[in-house]
Design a protein around this motif. Structure first.
Motif, PDB file in Angstrom:
ATOM      1  N   GLU A  74       0.842  -1.200   0.000  1.00 57.67           N
ATOM      2  CA  GLU A  74       0.000   0.000   0.000  1.00 57.67           C
ATOM      3  C   GLU A  74       0.883   1.259   0.000  1.00 57.67           C
ATOM      4  OE1 GLU A  74      -3.053   0.378  -0.559  1.00 57.67           O
ATOM      5  OE2 GLU A  74      -3.425   2.453   0.048  1.00 57.67           O
ATOM      6  N   MET A  75       1.975   1.190   0.708  1.00 59.40           N
ATOM      7  CA  MET A  75       2.898   2.329   0.744  1.00 59.40           C
ATOM      8  C   MET A  75       3.434   2.627  -0.666  1.00 59.40           C
ATOM      9  SD  MET A  75       6.264   2.821   3.173  1.00 59.40           S
ATOM     10  CE  MET A  75       5.462   3.107   4.702  1.00 59.40           C
ATOM     11  N   GLN A  76       3.846   1.555  -1.337  1.00 58.94           N
ATOM     12  CA  GLN A  76       4.344   1.731  -2.699  1.00 58.94           C
ATOM     13  C   GLN A  76       3.226   2.227  -3.618  1.00 58.94           C
ATOM     14  OE1 GLN A  76       7.149   1.940  -3.934  1.00 58.94           O
ATOM     15  NE2 GLN A  76       7.318   1.134  -6.009  1.00 58.94           N
ATOM     16  N   ARG A  77       2.033   1.673  -3.423  1.00 58.08           N
ATOM     17  CA  ARG A  77       0.899   2.055  -4.273  1.00 58.08           C
ATOM     18  C   ARG A  77       0.612   3.553  -4.136  1.00 58.08           C
ATOM     19  NH1 ARG A  77      -3.126  -0.800  -6.698  1.00 58.08           N
ATOM     20  NH2 ARG A  77      -2.469  -2.721  -5.677  1.00 58.08           N
ATOM     21  N   ARG A  78       0.642   4.034  -2.913  1.00 60.07           N
ATOM     22  CA  ARG A  78       0.357   5.465  -2.705  1.00 60.07           C
ATOM     23  C   ARG A  78       1.459   6.347  -3.289  1.00 60.07           C
ATOM     24  NH1 ARG A  78      -2.679   5.820   3.248  1.00 60.07           N
ATOM     25  NH2 ARG A  78      -4.134   4.127   2.803  1.00 60.07           N
ATOM     26  N   MET A  79       2.703   5.872  -3.198  1.00 60.52           N
ATOM     27  CA  MET A  79       3.799   6.661  -3.797  1.00 60.52           C
ATOM     28  C   MET A  79       3.640   6.721  -5.320  1.00 60.52           C
ATOM     29  SD  MET A  79       7.288   6.190  -1.647  1.00 60.52           S
ATOM     30  CE  MET A  79       7.577   4.443  -1.794  1.00 60.52           C
ATOM     31  N   VAL A  80       3.309   5.583  -5.894  1.00 60.31           N
ATOM     32  CA  VAL A  80       3.132   5.560  -7.351  1.00 60.31           C
ATOM     33  C   VAL A  80       1.922   6.416  -7.750  1.00 60.31           C
ATOM     34  CG1 VAL A  80       2.722   4.088  -9.367  1.00 60.31           C
ATOM     35  CG2 VAL A  80       4.213   3.285  -7.529  1.00 60.31           C
ATOM     36  N   ARG A  81       0.881   6.357  -6.918  1.00 59.18           N
ATOM     37  CA  ARG A  81      -0.293   7.212  -7.190  1.00 59.18           C
ATOM     38  C   ARG A  81       0.097   8.684  -7.266  1.00 59.18           C
ATOM     39  NH1 ARG A  81      -4.341   4.767  -2.877  1.00 59.18           N
ATOM     40  NH2 ARG A  81      -5.320   3.137  -4.142  1.00 59.18           N
ATOM     41  N   ILE A  82       0.868   9.118  -6.293  1.00 62.25           N
ATOM     42  CA  ILE A  82       1.282  10.536  -6.279  1.00 62.25           C
ATOM     43  C   ILE A  82       2.078  10.857  -7.544  1.00 62.25           C
ATOM     44  CG2 ILE A  82       2.721  12.249  -5.101  1.00 62.25           C
ATOM     45  CD1 ILE A  82       1.999  10.839  -2.450  1.00 62.25           C
ATOM     46  N   ARG A  83       3.026   9.954  -7.866  1.00 63.64           N
ATOM     47  CA  ARG A  83       3.877  10.186  -9.037  1.00 63.64           C
ATOM     48  C   ARG A  83       3.040  10.304 -10.311  1.00 63.64           C
ATOM     49  NH1 ARG A  83       9.359   9.050 -10.121  1.00 63.64           N
ATOM     50  NH2 ARG A  83       9.567   9.781  -7.990  1.00 63.64           N
ATOM     51  N   ARG A  84       2.177   9.307 -10.522  1.00 60.04           N
ATOM     52  CA  ARG A  84       1.419   9.296 -11.780  1.00 60.04           C
ATOM     53  C   ARG A  84       0.356  10.398 -11.814  1.00 60.04           C
ATOM     54  NH1 ARG A  84       5.403   7.247 -13.242  1.00 60.04           N
ATOM     55  NH2 ARG A  84       5.822   5.040 -12.938  1.00 60.04           N
ATOM     56  N   PHE A  85      -0.232  10.667 -10.664  1.00 61.31           N
ATOM     57  CA  PHE A  85      -1.236  11.735 -10.574  1.00 61.31           C
ATOM     58  C   PHE A  85      -0.591  13.071 -10.923  1.00 61.31           C
ATOM     59  CE2 PHE A  85      -3.572  15.090  -8.407  1.00 61.31           C
ATOM     60  CZ  PHE A  85      -4.906  14.728  -8.518  1.00 61.31           C
ATOM     61  N   ASP A  86       0.567  13.328 -10.323  1.00 63.51           N
ATOM     62  CA  ASP A  86       1.214  14.616 -10.547  1.00 63.51           C
ATOM     63  C   ASP A  86       1.806  14.714 -11.948  1.00 63.51           C
ATOM     64  OD1 ASP A  86       0.538  16.115  -8.393  1.00 63.51           O
ATOM     65  OD2 ASP A  86       2.411  15.841  -7.281  1.00 63.51           O
ATOM     66  N   GLU A  87       2.269  13.591 -12.500  1.00 61.82           N
ATOM     67  CA  GLU A  87       2.735  13.629 -13.891  1.00 61.82           C
ATOM     68  C   GLU A  87       1.575  14.003 -14.812  1.00 61.82           C
ATOM     69  OE1 GLU A  87       6.374  10.317 -13.741  1.00 61.82           O
ATOM     70  OE2 GLU A  87       4.375   9.715 -14.430  1.00 61.82           O
ATOM     71  N   ARG A  88       0.422  13.417 -14.508  1.00 63.55           N
ATOM     72  CA  ARG A  88      -0.754  13.722 -15.325  1.00 63.55           C
ATOM     73  C   ARG A  88      -1.170  15.188 -15.152  1.00 63.55           C
ATOM     74  NH1 ARG A  88      -4.091  10.281 -18.328  1.00 63.55           N
ATOM     75  NH2 ARG A  88      -5.365  11.653 -19.604  1.00 63.55           N
ATOM     76  N   ALA A  89      -1.141  15.644 -13.901  1.00 61.97           N
ATOM     77  CA  ALA A  89      -1.519  17.040 -13.628  1.00 61.97           C
ATOM     78  C   ALA A  89      -0.578  18.001 -14.342  1.00 61.97           C
ATOM     79  CB  ALA A  89      -1.504  17.296 -12.126  1.00 61.97           C
ATOM     80  N   SER A  90       0.702  17.669 -14.353  1.00 63.12           N
ATOM     81  CA  SER A  90       1.689  18.512 -15.025  1.00 63.12           C
ATOM     82  C   SER A  90       1.373  18.609 -16.520  1.00 63.12           C
ATOM     83  CB  SER A  90       3.082  17.916 -14.803  1.00 63.12           C
ATOM     84  OG  SER A  90       4.033  18.617 -15.568  1.00 63.12           O
ATOM     85  N   LYS A  91       1.053  17.447 -17.081  1.00 72.46           N
ATOM     86  CA  LYS A  91       0.695  17.408 -18.498  1.00 72.46           C
ATOM     87  C   LYS A  91      -0.567  18.245 -18.757  1.00 72.46           C
ATOM     88  CE  LYS A  91       1.730  13.250 -20.102  1.00 72.46           C
ATOM     89  NZ  LYS A  91       1.522  11.811 -20.345  1.00 72.46           N
ATOM     90  N   MET A  92      -1.514  18.131 -17.846  1.00 73.81           N
ATOM     91  CA  MET A  92      -2.780  18.859 -18.018  1.00 73.81           C
ATOM     92  C   MET A  92      -2.560  20.374 -17.951  1.00 73.81           C
ATOM     93  SD  MET A  92      -5.137  16.296 -15.739  1.00 73.81           S
ATOM     94  CE  MET A  92      -6.686  17.207 -15.786  1.00 73.81           C
ATOM     95  N   VAL A  93      -1.629  20.807 -17.097  1.00 73.03           N
ATOM     96  CA  VAL A  93      -1.326  22.246 -17.037  1.00 73.03           C
ATOM     97  C   VAL A  93      -0.758  22.691 -18.386  1.00 73.03           C
ATOM     98  CG1 VAL A  93       0.190  23.991 -16.008  1.00 73.03           C
ATOM     99  CG2 VAL A  93      -0.983  22.353 -14.539  1.00 73.03           C
ATOM    100  N   LYS A  94       0.162  21.888 -18.910  1.00 74.21           N
ATOM    101  CA  LYS A  94       0.807  22.249 -20.184  1.00 74.21           C
ATOM    102  C   LYS A  94      -0.210  22.299 -21.322  1.00 74.21           C
ATOM    103  CE  LYS A  94       5.448  20.592 -19.038  1.00 74.21           C
ATOM    104  NZ  LYS A  94       5.290  19.735 -17.857  1.00 74.21           N
ATOM    105  N   ARG A  95      -1.209  21.428 -21.244  1.00 80.42           N
ATOM    106  CA  ARG A  95      -2.225  21.391 -22.300  1.00 80.42           C
ATOM    107  C   ARG A  95      -3.368  22.387 -22.055  1.00 80.42           C
ATOM    108  NH1 ARG A  95      -2.713  14.790 -22.652  1.00 80.42           N
ATOM    109  NH2 ARG A  95      -0.779  14.460 -23.792  1.00 80.42           N
TER     110      ARG A  95
END
Lengths: 354, 328
Positions: B10-31
């Protein structure tokens, strides 16, 4: 009914609220020792039961360090998580130390979190104006906070109102700032011994009249009443309205009164610019312009800081003389302008409407 | 303080969630799909999740402008968070908070804050209510190295110290306050400041090690829950991205070698390796976990797109608990 002082009424409201709900706590500087007289028993009961500290214990009566920012912020956080704090900030000027917490947290948290938070917290403070305490202790800062949506602003002017409004403040689920006037602390009035509350947003018609409406705030209320008594002898009938709460403001009561009298004087101890008087005047100008028979006159503290010397301070605040003259002006009476320094109050130096 | 295999995953899952969520958010800002900007927690996942996993579900937490990781780390579902970033009615705050003001009271998230340091007193107050009500809840205040120089932190530490409040002050030292290196504006060591308030001060030097963060914060949480008062935990970490997405600064205030060194110690790679090496999971299982999270983020994105914008009248709601003036 019993006769109680303004300060005693505040203490009674706090005690009753503490007894009614164990989520109510009192936080502030010097509250354990009952330094300001609102966290203690009185008379015989004090000898028997002691002060709030003895009555309710140190878990609920909490002396704080002199740290306004965290006192206010912690009270907000506690209110968001199940307590109903009453915060005693003693002097109103100390609120500025916690401005970020008032403006960015207390006022905004419910809104910006989409209604997830409720903030049942009361911030009490006293305005020490008129007591030669100098510029740092004499502020009447309630209008600044009227400009912050999300806060409720209470300005009690009598013992009865002080008790009933404070109880409503404690029982409401929104952040409330109460501004108490030190000059009224000793004033006496009839107060029910039992619990009661006064709804916010309901002005009190302190005195009925037909010629002029005087909306008076805080310590200007007894001054307006005194002026009205004098004016009655001169044949001018004055209606005195005390809004009691500035947010929410009982606009309807004020507009209704002006629509009958056709004349408005607003007496407000705050500084003139962007004062409560300014807001009330604007509302009446917008909503009751057709009823007005004379320009609105504000009697306020002029836009200067508060000097220490008694020779300098006393002239600055709305008093019965200034209010009386303002009323005479709007009723078309020729007035002898009082011996106030030039520019003290622009309203008093303008030409009377004929 | 040992975690079950399930909790480790679960710890790893939450870390990956943050990473992928924020990568997506970053992309969304750029778009241009997110109005305004966002501040990502990419690179700081171990520091965020290690701390959050040390808290119980009912415990409280407050955060700051680097705001998405905290609620995700505390277990908040991704869809309403993503919708909030876009300003949609399905957002966790109904579209009135945005990235800077995420809050999910359902998981104890009492709110992120756009004012540096401003939420520290709030978390302190939540600890006060725990203490007065005796409900055993612990509160944690996330703040950065920049906020470590705000006065309210020290007012809060002092109050928490004298009242022995169950609160953890967690300094996320990513070493830069926007462009300003922390060491140029910070006298001494942040963790050492705890001594002045009579509370333990702990410095986690390797904030990319999720277990190191978890262990330090767990000790602080247990101490708080036992009634022994507050702890200051400073975690040294690094943000990979710019202070905020889309920010373009003319000067390069960070050393390129420094960034490379930190990238080599990526918290998600490190923890994955740890889980595989200790036999908690196989590489295939870790791949599957990452694929699941990617899918979760995609669904959150879809949720944010499908959710309608709020009605204009929503701007006039939720100011007070009862209508006043223009509000309803």
């Amino acid at each position: 009914m019993t006769v109680m002082s303004y300060l005693g009424a505040i203490g009674a409201a706090q005690r009753e609220a503490m007894e009614a709900d164990e989520r109510v706590v009192i936080i502030g500087e010097d509250v354990e020792a009952n330094v300001y007289g609102t966290t203690g028993g009185s008379g015989k009961s004090r000898a028997d039961k002691g002060d709030f500290l003895q009555m309710f214990g140190s878990n609920r009566i909490r002396n704080t360090p002199i740290s306004e920012e965290v006192i206010v912020g912690a009270a907000i956080g506690a209110a968001m998580t199940g307590l109903r704090p009453i915060v005693d900030l003693s002097y109103s000027s100390f609120l500025y130390m916690a401005m970020d917490q008032f403006v960015n947290q207390a006022a905004k948290n419910r809104y910006m979190f989409g209604g997830q938070a409720s903030l049942p917290v009361v911030f009490r403070s006293a305005m020490f104006y008129g007591l030669n305490t100098g510029a740092h202790h004499s502020d009447r800062p309630y209008p600044m906070f009227m400009n912050v949506p999300g806060l409720k602003i209470v300005v009690p002017s009598s013992p009865y109102d002080a008790k009933g409004l404070l109880r409503t403040a404690v029982d409401t689920d929104d952040p409330v700032l109460t501004f108490e006037a030190c000059t009224l602390w000793g004033s006496k009035g009839e107060v029910p011994e039992e619990e009661y509350s006064i709804p916010f947003g309901q002005a009190r018609t302190v005195r009925e009249g037909t010629d002029v409406t005087v909306v008076a705030i805080s310590s200007a209320v007894p001054e307006a009443v005194a002026a009205a008594e004098q004016l009655a002898e001169e044949g001018i009938s004055v209606e005195v309205i005390d809004p009691r709460t500035l947010v929410p403001l009982d606009t309807a009561a004020i507009v209704e009164s002006v629509s009958r009298t056709g004349r408005l004087v607003v007496a407000d101890p705050a500084h003139r610019t962007c004062s409560a008087a300014a807001e009330i005047s604007a509302i009446v100008a917008e909503e009751a312009f057709g009823s007005l028979l004379a320009p609105i006159v504000r009697v306020t503290t002029p836009d200067t800081q508060i000097p220490f010397s008694p020779a300098l301070e006393k002239q600055l605040y709305p008093n019965r003389s200034y209010i009386g003259d303002a009323v005479r002006r709007v009723t078309g009476e020729r007035v002898s302008v009082p011996p106030t320094p030039e520019g003290v109050d622009d309203a008093l130096s303008t030409q009377a409407p004929r | 303080m040992s975690l079950t295999n399930e909790e480790l995953l679960e710890m790893q899952r939450r870390m990956v969630r943050i990473r992928r969520f924020d990568e997506r958010a970053s992309k969304m800002v750029k778009r241009g799909q997110i109005p305004g900007t966002v501040h990502t927690s990419i690179g700081q996942e171990a520091q965020v999740v290690g701390a959050c996993m040390a808290l119980g579900d009912d415990d409280y937490m407050s955060g700051n402008h680097r705001s998405h990781g905290h609620p995700i780390g505390k277990g908040s579902p991704l869809g309403p968070l993503m919708a909030e970033l876009v300003g949609k009615s399905g957002g966790v705050c109904g579209g009135k908070g945005g990235s800077l003001h995420l809050a999910d009271f359902a998981v104890g998230s009492l709110g992120e804050s756009g004012i540096v340091g401003s939420s520290i007193p709030i978390a302190t107050g939540a600890a006060l209510s725990s203490k007065v009500l005796g409900n055993g809840k612990v509160s944690l205040a996330f703040f950065g190295d920049g906020a470590a120089n705000q006065g309210c932190l020290y007012e809060a530490m002092n109050l928490a110290g004298v009242w022995q409040l169950p609160v953890v002050f967690l300094c996320e030292n990513n070493q830069y306050a926007l462009s300003t290196p922390a060491h140029t504006v910070t006298s001494g060591v942040i963790a050492d400041r705890a001594a002045g308030f009579g509370m333990p001060g702990v410095r986690v030097e390797d904030g990319q090690d999720a277990m190191a963060v978890y262990d330090a914060v767990s000790t602080a949480v247990e101490r708080a829950r036992a009634g022994d008062g507050p702890t200051l935990v400073e975690v040294v970490t690094y943000r990979y991205n710019e202070h905020s997405e889309g920010l373009r600064l003319g000067t390069d205030y960070r050393n390129a070698d420094e960034r490379t060194q930190w990238l080599e110690r990526d918290p998600i790679v490190l923890f994955r390796r740890h889980l595989v090496e200790t036999g908690v999971a196989t590489d295939e299982e870790m791949d599957a976990l990452e694929a699941e999270v990617l899918d979760e983020v995609e669904q959150a994105f879809q949720f944010s797109q499908d959710s309608p914008f709020p009605d204009p009248e929503v701007a006039f709601r939720d100011l007070y608990t009862e209508p006043i003036g223009v509000t309803s």
